[in-house]
Scaffold this motif. Structure first.
Motif, PDB file in Angstrom:
ATOM      1  N   ILE A 110     -10.834  39.606 -23.062  1.00 30.08           N
ATOM      2  CA  ILE A 110      -9.906  39.157 -24.103  1.00 30.08           C
ATOM      3  C   ILE A 110      -8.973  38.076 -23.557  1.00 30.08           C
ATOM      4  N   ARG A 111      -8.459  38.283 -22.345  1.00 33.59           N
ATOM      5  CA  ARG A 111      -7.595  37.260 -21.737  1.00 33.59           C
ATOM      6  C   ARG A 111      -8.337  35.936 -21.572  1.00 33.59           C
ATOM      7  N   GLU A 112      -9.581  36.009 -21.130  1.00 31.47           N
ATOM      8  CA  GLU A 112     -10.357  34.785 -20.918  1.00 31.47           C
ATOM      9  C   GLU A 112     -10.654  34.087 -22.245  1.00 31.47           C
ATOM     10  N   LEU A 113     -10.912  34.845 -23.287  1.00 28.61           N
ATOM     11  CA  LEU A 113     -11.143  34.243 -24.605  1.00 28.61           C
ATOM     12  C   LEU A 113      -9.905  33.472 -25.064  1.00 28.61           C
ATOM     13  N   HIS A 114      -8.733  34.028 -24.813  1.00 26.50           N
ATOM     14  CA  HIS A 114      -7.502  33.309 -25.142  1.00 26.50           C
ATOM     15  C   HIS A 114      -7.352  32.069 -24.264  1.00 26.50           C
ATOM     16  N   ARG A 115      -7.692  32.205 -22.983  1.00 22.11           N
ATOM     17  CA  ARG A 115      -7.522  31.080 -22.070  1.00 22.11           C
ATOM     18  C   ARG A 115      -8.364  29.878 -22.492  1.00 22.11           C
ATOM     19  N   VAL A 116      -9.594  30.134 -22.951  1.00 24.73           N
ATOM     20  CA  VAL A 116     -10.473  29.024 -23.318  1.00 24.73           C
ATOM     21  C   VAL A 116     -10.292  28.593 -24.767  1.00 24.73           C
ATOM     22  N   GLY A 117      -9.371  29.248 -25.499  1.00 20.60           N
ATOM     23  CA  GLY A 117      -9.109  28.859 -26.872  1.00 20.60           C
ATOM     24  C   GLY A 117     -10.129  29.350 -27.880  1.00 20.60           C
ATOM     25  N   TRP A 118     -10.842  30.422 -27.542  1.00 20.70           N
ATOM     26  CA  TRP A 118     -11.902  30.947 -28.421  1.00 20.70           C
ATOM     27  C   TRP A 118     -11.385  31.214 -29.837  1.00 20.70           C
ATOM     28  N   PHE A 119     -10.183  31.733 -29.944  1.00 18.21           N
ATOM     29  CA  PHE A 119      -9.667  32.121 -31.260  1.00 18.21           C
ATOM     30  C   PHE A 119      -9.250  30.916 -32.104  1.00 18.21           C
ATOM     31  N   ASP A 120      -9.292  29.733 -31.503  1.00 15.69           N
ATOM     32  CA  ASP A 120      -9.054  28.500 -32.257  1.00 15.69           C
ATOM     33  C   ASP A 120     -10.354  27.868 -32.740  1.00 15.69           C
ATOM     34  N   TRP A 121     -11.411  27.962 -31.923  1.00 18.23           N
ATOM     35  CA  TRP A 121     -12.643  27.261 -32.283  1.00 18.23           C
ATOM     36  C   TRP A 121     -13.869  28.165 -32.365  1.00 18.23           C
TER      37      TRP A 121
ATOM     38  N   LEU B   8     -14.115  37.597 -33.619  1.00 17.77           N
ATOM     39  CA  LEU B   8     -14.416  38.652 -32.652  1.00 17.77           C
ATOM     40  C   LEU B   8     -14.046  39.988 -33.264  1.00 17.77           C
ATOM     41  N   VAL B   9     -15.022  40.898 -33.302  1.00 15.66           N
ATOM     42  CA  VAL B   9     -14.818  42.255 -33.814  1.00 15.66           C
ATOM     43  C   VAL B   9     -14.845  43.204 -32.631  1.00 15.66           C
TER      44      VAL B   9
ATOM     45  N   ARG C   5     -11.785  53.321 -29.777  1.00 18.11           N
ATOM     46  CA  ARG C   5     -11.374  54.621 -30.305  1.00 18.11           C
ATOM     47  C   ARG C   5      -9.920  54.622 -30.745  1.00 18.11           C
ATOM     48  N   SER C   6      -9.065  53.974 -29.948  1.00 17.58           N
ATOM     49  CA  SER C   6      -7.628  54.001 -30.230  1.00 17.58           C
ATOM     50  C   SER C   6      -7.024  52.652 -29.863  1.00 17.58           C
ATOM     51  N   PRO C   7      -6.943  51.713 -30.807  1.00 20.75           N
ATOM     52  CA  PRO C   7      -6.485  50.359 -30.466  1.00 20.75           C
ATOM     53  C   PRO C   7      -5.007  50.311 -30.125  1.00 20.75           C
ATOM     54  N   PRO C   8      -4.648  49.735 -28.968  1.00 18.02           N
ATOM     55  CA  PRO C   8      -3.235  49.538 -28.641  1.00 18.02           C
ATOM     56  C   PRO C   8      -2.660  48.413 -29.488  1.00 18.02           C
TER      57      PRO C   8
ATOM     58  N   GLU D  89      -2.750  42.624 -32.273  1.00 18.60           N
ATOM     59  CA  GLU D  89      -2.019  41.363 -32.417  1.00 18.60           C
ATOM     60  C   GLU D  89      -2.680  40.198 -31.687  1.00 18.60           C
ATOM     61  N   SER D  90      -3.886  40.403 -31.163  1.00 18.65           N
ATOM     62  CA  SER D  90      -4.500  39.393 -30.295  1.00 18.65           C
ATOM     63  C   SER D  90      -5.483  38.478 -31.014  1.00 18.65           C
ATOM     64  N   GLY D  91      -5.618  38.619 -32.307  1.00 21.59           N
ATOM     65  CA  GLY D  91      -6.518  37.739 -33.038  1.00 21.59           C
ATOM     66  C   GLY D  91      -7.902  38.304 -33.265  1.00 21.59           C
ATOM     67  N   VAL D  92      -8.098  39.590 -32.999  1.00 21.38           N
ATOM     68  CA  VAL D  92      -9.403  40.214 -33.194  1.00 21.38           C
ATOM     69  C   VAL D  92      -9.376  41.104 -34.427  1.00 21.38           C
ATOM     70  N   GLU D  93     -10.559  41.411 -34.936  1.00 16.09           N
ATOM     71  CA  GLU D  93     -10.694  42.421 -35.996  1.00 16.09           C
ATOM     72  C   GLU D  93     -11.044  43.741 -35.323  1.00 16.09           C
ATOM     73  N   VAL D  94     -10.264  44.772 -35.577  1.00 17.82           N
ATOM     74  CA  VAL D  94     -10.451  46.052 -34.909  1.00 17.82           C
ATOM     75  C   VAL D  94     -11.188  47.023 -35.821  1.00 17.82           C
TER      76      VAL D  94
END
Length: 333
Positions: free
Chosen positions: A23-34, A38-39, A43-46, A51-56
């Motif tokens: 997840i950190r690397e996806l943010h670093r490379v800008g995955w959530f922009d282009w 990501l789903v 079991r228990s989402p923190p 808040e990280s841009g994923v669908e849980v």
């Protein structure tokens, strides 16, 4: 086979050590922009994950009845979740049966891109010296490793891709380096002068390999197994010396032969298995160039340089005086 084509990607294990780094690397490379959506199955989402841009999607691979249709419309499954330790039944339900469920869902949905995070622990007892992926057959020695080897077979039969890291370190590591610190404190002696060669990988590097594969065509990788380690093996003397120096742990002051050291550790660390001891005492390194060539990534600096980047995290989270039983979790991953 092409890349994601804009369709969503499913990630399991996102709240664990390796998954969090992905997840950190996806943010670093800008995955959530282009990148495609990501789903995440958990079991228990923190709160940070929501808040990280994923669908849980909440769910448990050991209870898959409520997950039917989970991967419909997706392009790729990145399967990192694993049961490490615990009873054999739980390992089978999560690692073997949970993987088989995801594969069946992927087949029904017409998905071909399936990446499974395994471990070199499936090889069982060493020593292992520079073996390539095609020259060493799995011979697991624990319930965890057996269930993961079984999952591997299903993934490869499907045509998915398998990654096998060895010892993983860095931000979030609660097993490898903490266990090493406890071992050095309990028995402050080198094992055969720390001469054993081992394969390691920083968790951020492992995450970068995964994310790179997410954006590549897998035409040449279907059904393949890759060792996912730094391609340069490192001696245990350098590993232990670096850890001790960076974390303020007193380094070993004498040397013991392998058998003498094992006799001592059996008395003071009875929870340390023979297999776990072997990982520190004997060569366990794996030819790991293929994955770096496939992804065209540069492994960068060596162990000492990379460990220094995570030393602050270890100093804040690892007590050098810990007396917990040794748990080399990454012998099982």
């Amino acid at each position: 086979m092409g890349t994601t084509g804009g369709r969503p990607v499913l990630l399991t294990g996102a709240t664990g050590f390796i998954g969090t780094a992905v997840i950190r690397e996806l943010h670093r490379v800008g995955w959530f922009d282009w990148g495609p959506p990501l789903v995440v199955l958990t079991r228990s989402p923190p709160q940070w994950l929501a808040e990280s841009g994923v669908e849980v999607v909440k769910g448990d691979l050991s209870e898959p009845d409520g997950l039917r249709g989970l991967v419909d419309g997706m392009s790729t499954v990145i399967h990192i979740a694993a049961q490490i330790g615990g009873d054999a039944g739980r390992c089978r339900r999560v690692n073997r049966d949970g993987t088989k469920f995801l594969l069946a869902e992927a087949e029904q949905a017409g998905i071909q891109r399936f990446l499974y995070m395994s471990t070199t622990a499936v090889y069982g007892h060493g020593p292992h010296r520079g073996i390539s992926e095609s020259l060493l057959a799995p011979e697991p020695v624990s319930a965890t490793s057996l269930s993961r080897a079984q999952a591997e077979r299903e993934v490869r039969r499907f045509g998915g891709t398998v990654l096998r890291p060895h010892l993983v370190y860095g931000h979030g590591d609660t097993w490898f380096v903490p266990a090493l610190c406890r071992l050095v404190r309990a028995v402050p002696a080198w094992i055969d002068r720390g001469a054993a060669l081992t394969s390691v990988i920083e968790v951020n590097d492992l995450a970068a390999l995964v994310v790179r594969l997410m954006g590549l065509s897998w035409g040449k990788s279907r059904g393949a197994v890759f060792h996912a380690n730094d391609p340069r093996p490192v001696r245990m003397r350098e590993v232990i010396g670096t850890v001790c120096r960076e974390l303020g742990v007193r380094p070993p002051s004498r040397n013991l032969g392998c058998e003498a050291h094992r006799e001592r550790t059996r008395k003071v660390l009875p929870g340390l298995t023979d297999h776990q001891f072997e990982l520190l005492a004997k060569d366990h390194w794996y030819e790991s160039e293929r994955l770096w060539r496939r992804t065209e990534l540069d492994p960068g600096g060596g162990f000492a340089e990379k460990f220094a980047r995570s030393a602050d995290w270890y100093r804040a989270h690892v007590s050098p005086d810990a007396t917990d039983p040794v748990d080399l979790g990454y012998s099982e991953k």
